[in-house]
Design an enzyme around this catalytic site. Sequence first.
Site, PDB file in Angstrom:
ATOM      1  N   TRP A   1     -26.271  51.008 -34.831  1.00 10.21           N
ATOM      2  CA  TRP A   1     -24.876  50.699 -35.170  1.00 10.21           C
ATOM      3  C   TRP A   1     -24.765  49.587 -36.225  1.00 10.21           C
ATOM      4  CZ3 TRP A   1     -24.586  45.626 -34.311  1.00 10.21           C
ATOM      5  CH2 TRP A   1     -25.414  45.087 -33.332  1.00 10.21           C
ATOM      6  N   ASN A   2     -25.846  48.840 -36.449  1.00  7.38           N
ATOM      7  CA  ASN A   2     -25.643  47.642 -37.277  1.00  7.38           C
ATOM      8  C   ASN A   2     -25.550  47.952 -38.770  1.00  7.38           C
ATOM      9  OD1 ASN A   2     -28.361  48.285 -37.364  1.00  7.38           O
ATOM     10  ND2 ASN A   2     -29.039  46.162 -37.416  1.00  7.38           N
TER      11      ASN A   2
ATOM     12  N   PRO B   1     -26.292  59.571 -34.685  1.00  8.61           N
ATOM     13  CA  PRO B   1     -25.897  58.200 -34.970  1.00  8.61           C
ATOM     14  C   PRO B   1     -25.619  57.428 -33.674  1.00  8.61           C
ATOM     15  CG  PRO B   1     -24.031  59.643 -35.329  1.00  8.61           C
ATOM     16  CD  PRO B   1     -25.204  60.530 -34.986  1.00  8.61           C
TER      17      PRO B   1
ATOM     18  N   GLU C   1     -38.525  51.707 -36.654  1.00  7.02           N
ATOM     19  CA  GLU C   1     -38.085  50.397 -37.162  1.00  7.02           C
ATOM     20  C   GLU C   1     -37.407  49.694 -35.998  1.00  7.02           C
ATOM     21  OE1 GLU C   1     -39.462  51.105 -41.041  1.00  7.02           O
ATOM     22  OE2 GLU C   1     -38.863  49.313 -39.980  1.00  7.02           O
TER      23      GLU C   1
ATOM     24  N   CYS D   1     -32.056  43.342 -37.895  1.00  5.25           N
ATOM     25  CA  CYS D   1     -33.400  43.189 -37.327  1.00  5.25           C
ATOM     26  C   CYS D   1     -34.243  42.239 -38.153  1.00  5.25           C
ATOM     27  CB  CYS D   1     -34.086  44.538 -37.219  1.00  5.25           C
ATOM     28  SG  CYS D   1     -34.238  45.365 -38.811  1.00  5.25           S
TER      29      CYS D   1
ATOM     30  N   GLU E   1     -35.023  38.470 -29.306  1.00  2.00           N
ATOM     31  CA  GLU E   1     -34.141  38.660 -30.458  1.00  2.00           C
ATOM     32  C   GLU E   1     -32.707  38.402 -30.016  1.00  2.00           C
ATOM     33  OE1 GLU E   1     -34.068  42.723 -31.911  1.00  2.00           O
ATOM     34  OE2 GLU E   1     -34.071  42.005 -33.968  1.00  2.00           O
TER      35      GLU E   1
ATOM     36  N   GLU F   1     -40.150  52.364 -44.673  1.00  3.97           N
ATOM     37  CA  GLU F   1     -39.005  53.082 -45.217  1.00  3.97           C
ATOM     38  C   GLU F   1     -38.655  52.511 -46.577  1.00  3.97           C
ATOM     39  OE1 GLU F   1     -36.040  52.723 -41.998  1.00  3.97           O
ATOM     40  OE2 GLU F   1     -36.484  54.822 -41.583  1.00  3.97           O
TER      41      GLU F   1
HETATM   42  N1  LIG Z   1     -34.208  47.251 -35.616  1.00  2.02           N
HETATM   43  C1  LIG Z   1     -32.912  47.303 -35.802  1.00  2.02           C
HETATM   44  O1  LIG Z   1     -32.410  47.425 -36.920  1.00  2.02           O
HETATM   45  C2  LIG Z   1     -32.016  47.224 -34.636  1.00  2.02           C
HETATM   46  C3  LIG Z   1     -32.395  46.571 -33.501  1.00  2.02           C
HETATM   47  N2  LIG Z   1     -31.559  46.526 -32.441  1.00  2.02           N
HETATM   48  C4  LIG Z   1     -31.967  45.812 -31.241  1.00  2.02           C
HETATM   49  O2  LIG Z   1     -31.617  46.616 -30.106  1.00  2.02           O
HETATM   50  C5  LIG Z   1     -30.817  45.840 -29.228  1.00  2.02           C
HETATM   51  C6  LIG Z   1     -29.855  46.732 -28.513  1.00  2.02           C
HETATM   52  O3  LIG Z   1     -28.989  47.331 -29.495  1.00  2.02           O
HETATM   53  P1  LIG Z   1     -28.569  48.779 -29.281  1.00  2.02           P
HETATM   54  O4  LIG Z   1     -27.510  49.275 -30.153  1.00  2.02           O
HETATM   55  O5  LIG Z   1     -28.331  48.932 -27.800  1.00  2.02           O
HETATM   56  O6  LIG Z   1     -29.874  49.514 -29.768  1.00  2.02           O
HETATM   57  P2  LIG Z   1     -30.480  50.780 -29.108  1.00  2.02           P
HETATM   58  O7  LIG Z   1     -31.895  50.770 -29.459  1.00  2.02           O
HETATM   59  O8  LIG Z   1     -30.081  50.883 -27.696  1.00  2.02           O
HETATM   60  O9  LIG Z   1     -29.715  51.995 -29.898  1.00  2.02           O
HETATM   61  C7  LIG Z   1     -30.146  52.404 -31.145  1.00  2.02           C
HETATM   62  C8  LIG Z   1     -29.966  53.925 -31.203  1.00  2.02           C
HETATM   63  O10 LIG Z   1     -30.737  54.509 -30.165  1.00  2.02           O
HETATM   64  C9  LIG Z   1     -29.909  55.367 -29.368  1.00  2.02           C
HETATM   65  N3  LIG Z   1     -30.444  55.379 -28.017  1.00  2.02           N
HETATM   66  C10 LIG Z   1     -30.299  54.446 -27.055  1.00  2.02           C
HETATM   67  N4  LIG Z   1     -30.968  54.814 -25.939  1.00  2.02           N
HETATM   68  C11 LIG Z   1     -31.544  56.024 -26.213  1.00  2.02           C
HETATM   69  C12 LIG Z   1     -32.366  56.948 -25.499  1.00  2.02           C
HETATM   70  N5  LIG Z   1     -32.750  56.701 -24.237  1.00  2.02           N
HETATM   71  N6  LIG Z   1     -32.786  58.086 -26.111  1.00  2.02           N
HETATM   72  C13 LIG Z   1     -32.405  58.346 -27.388  1.00  2.02           C
HETATM   73  N7  LIG Z   1     -31.636  57.529 -28.118  1.00  2.02           N
HETATM   74  C14 LIG Z   1     -31.214  56.375 -27.541  1.00  2.02           C
HETATM   75  C15 LIG Z   1     -28.530  54.782 -29.503  1.00  2.02           C
HETATM   76  O11 LIG Z   1     -27.550  55.758 -29.203  1.00  2.02           O
HETATM   77  C16 LIG Z   1     -28.524  54.404 -30.974  1.00  2.02           C
HETATM   78  O12 LIG Z   1     -28.273  55.553 -31.743  1.00  2.02           O
HETATM   79  C17 LIG Z   1     -30.135  44.822 -30.133  1.00  2.02           C
HETATM   80  O13 LIG Z   1     -29.710  43.697 -29.394  1.00  2.02           O
HETATM   81  C18 LIG Z   1     -31.267  44.502 -31.080  1.00  2.02           C
HETATM   82  O14 LIG Z   1     -32.134  43.573 -30.455  1.00  2.02           O
HETATM   83  C19 LIG Z   1     -30.339  47.168 -32.428  1.00  2.02           C
HETATM   84  C20 LIG Z   1     -29.923  47.814 -33.584  1.00  2.02           C
HETATM   85  C21 LIG Z   1     -30.713  47.866 -34.778  1.00  2.02           C
HETATM   86  O1  LIG Z   2     -31.721  47.489 -39.191  1.00  5.12           O
HETATM   87  C1  LIG Z   2     -31.561  46.516 -39.874  1.00  5.12           C
HETATM   88  O2  LIG Z   2     -31.284  45.407 -39.460  1.00  5.12           O
HETATM   89  C2  LIG Z   2     -31.726  46.754 -41.348  1.00  5.12           C
HETATM   90  O3  LIG Z   2     -32.915  47.461 -41.536  1.00  5.12           O
HETATM   91  C3  LIG Z   2     -31.764  45.465 -42.062  1.00  5.12           C
HETATM   92  S1  LIG Z   2     -31.677  45.679 -43.757  1.00  5.12           S
HETATM   93  O4  LIG Z   2     -32.561  46.778 -44.173  1.00  5.12           O
HETATM   94  O5  LIG Z   2     -30.277  46.019 -44.095  1.00  5.12           O
HETATM   95  O6  LIG Z   2     -32.085  44.398 -44.260  1.00  5.12           O
END
Ligand SMILES: NC(=O)C1=CN([C@@H]2O[C@H](COP(=O)(O)OP(=O)(O)OC[C@H]3O[C@@H](n4cnc5c(N)ncnc54)[C@H](O)[C@@H]3O)[C@@H](O)[C@H]2O)C=CC1
Ligand SMILES: O=C(O)[C@H](O)CS(=O)(=O)O
Length: 484
Positions: free
Chosen positions: A156-157, A181, A255, A289, A386, A463
């Site tokens: 979502w971010n 999404p 990622e 992230c 985080e 990526e």
């Molecule tokens: N690396 C990054 O860019 C991101 C890291 N995060 C981290 O994740 C933490 C939680 O954020 P969330 O939005 O809850 O991330 P999340 O990892 O729960 O969700 C990200 C995606 O995964 C999907 N998802 C969730 N559980 C799933 C499952 N069991 N099977 C398949 N798809 C699934 C969600 O619907 C969403 O599309 C944040 O506090 C942050 O620490 C969150 C968003 C982006």
């Molecule tokens: O998921 C994220 O936080 C993004 O990958 C960060 S960035 O690519 O927009 O810096």
Amino acid sequence: MKLNNPGLLCQQALVNGQWCNAQDGKTEAVTNPATGEVIAHVPQLSTTETERAITASQQAQAEWKALTAKQRAGYMQAWATAILEAQEDLAQLMTAEQGKPLAESRGEVAYAASFITWFAEEAKRVDGSVLQAPQATQRLVVIKQPVGVCAAITPWNFPAAMITRKAAPALAAGCSMIVKPAEQTPLTALALGKLAQDAGIPDGVLQIVTGDAAQVGKVLCDSPVVRKLSFTGSTEVGRILMAQCAPTIKKLSLELGGNAPIIVFDDADIDNAVAGIMASKFRNSGQTCVCANRVYVQDGVYDQVMDKLVQQVEKLTVGEGTKPGTTQGPLIDSQAIDKVQQHIADAVSKGAQVVTGGKPHVLGGTFFEPTVVRDVNKTMRFATEETFGPVAPVFRFTTEAEVVQMANDTIFGLAAYFFTRDASRQWRVSEALEYGMVGVNTGLISNEVAPFGGVKQSGLGREGSRYGIEEYLELKYLCIDVSC
Ligand SMILES: NC(=O)C1=CN([C@@H]2O[C@H](COP(=O)(O)OP(=O)(O)OC[C@H]3O[C@@H](n4cnc5c(N)ncnc54)[C@H](O)[C@@H]3O)[C@@H](O)[C@H]2O)C=CC1
Ligand SMILES: O=C(O)[C@H](O)CS(=O)(=O)O
């Protein structure tokens, strides 16, 4: 939400070129995190409907891969152009469902389009090699072919850029892609699907399926037709998806979470370092992230950095993303607020001190005061988790060796940053930090030309850049006997 093209507010899933509801009529509400208002509803597709999308993807991919790279590039360039022409509408949708300030949303739309433009060109540079055969009667050739049907599960971010950072290399390579999404931000994804359709990308090449994350995700992971999964999100979910993909040996791009250190050495340009902390820490209200998660400041400049940092943080403007002048939008949900408050309370209970901010904003809801906490140490949750919010926890250090050890003391390895004017130290510390990406004298490192990704439990693969398309290609070795 006022759109120049109201047709970009899509409340149906995109399956094989058709906009469809769930057969059982189930929908999920989409809310504006700044107001709590329901702004749309999207379908909750069933297992059968998701499987139908996979079948359509397989059929579409067979035709898509048969096009030349130049032909695919033409469709992709038309998509990028359509996105940029719709930049304001996409920004309005993104701010409405994710909350980030409009300026950041507009920037993300351009960032998202840059991946499509980049990979439209990279499509034309996919090449192979001819090897020196040990046998005179043989000719050895390596060619690259598309992986096939791909799936993406996105966060979502960054509701636009995290989709195009996956879909663009996939389509460029000749793959098809099904995107699931985040439930919080489906509208941007669906609008990108509409724009792809308007740009002439054939039905089924790019599909946007909405529904229960675990259910849709399981279908995508279980299907042997889906040959690759690309995921951006939490490390916890990354582990689940990795395990679910094991039975079908899918190619994986992950990622995941980060825990970025940002280090200020005594010899740094202090104003530049503080600007770097601000840019990294408070982008998207700390919800990226690659945000600085831990601020390390060397003894000799600790007080100076603290003073300057607090001055800058107190200039931030919290508010709705559509309000002019807003620089900090709401957090995505109440769980995010809870996590931030828990981290602050934990640190204070162990001796840290809140210098500015530290509590929910007077606006209420999921708005939070930009916060600086001093005298943080490695016993506190800031050090290992985080935070994903607008909080700068500041640690003190004495020696280079000590701070490198602390910076590396984490299961994560996505991004790290440090500020020094010593050229030797720039090389020494860059090489010593166990991260996929290192910013030197800067807090902003993301762009379409560089390989984005982490090591350790921050993920797999890269990526963007010329490396990103390799994730969607398979090498094939041809051994040709020319004696007959
Ligand atoms: N690396 C990054 O860019 C991101 C890291 N995060 C981290 O994740 C933490 C939680 O954020 P969330 O939005 O809850 O991330 P999340 O990892 O729960 O969700 C990200 C995606 O995964 C999907 N998802 C969730 N559980 C799933 C499952 N069991 N099977 C398949 N798809 C699934 C969600 O619907 C969403 O599309 C944040 O506090 C942050 O620490 C969150 C968003 C982006
Ligand atoms: O998921 C994220 O936080 C993004 O990958 C960060 S960035 O690519 O927009 O810096």
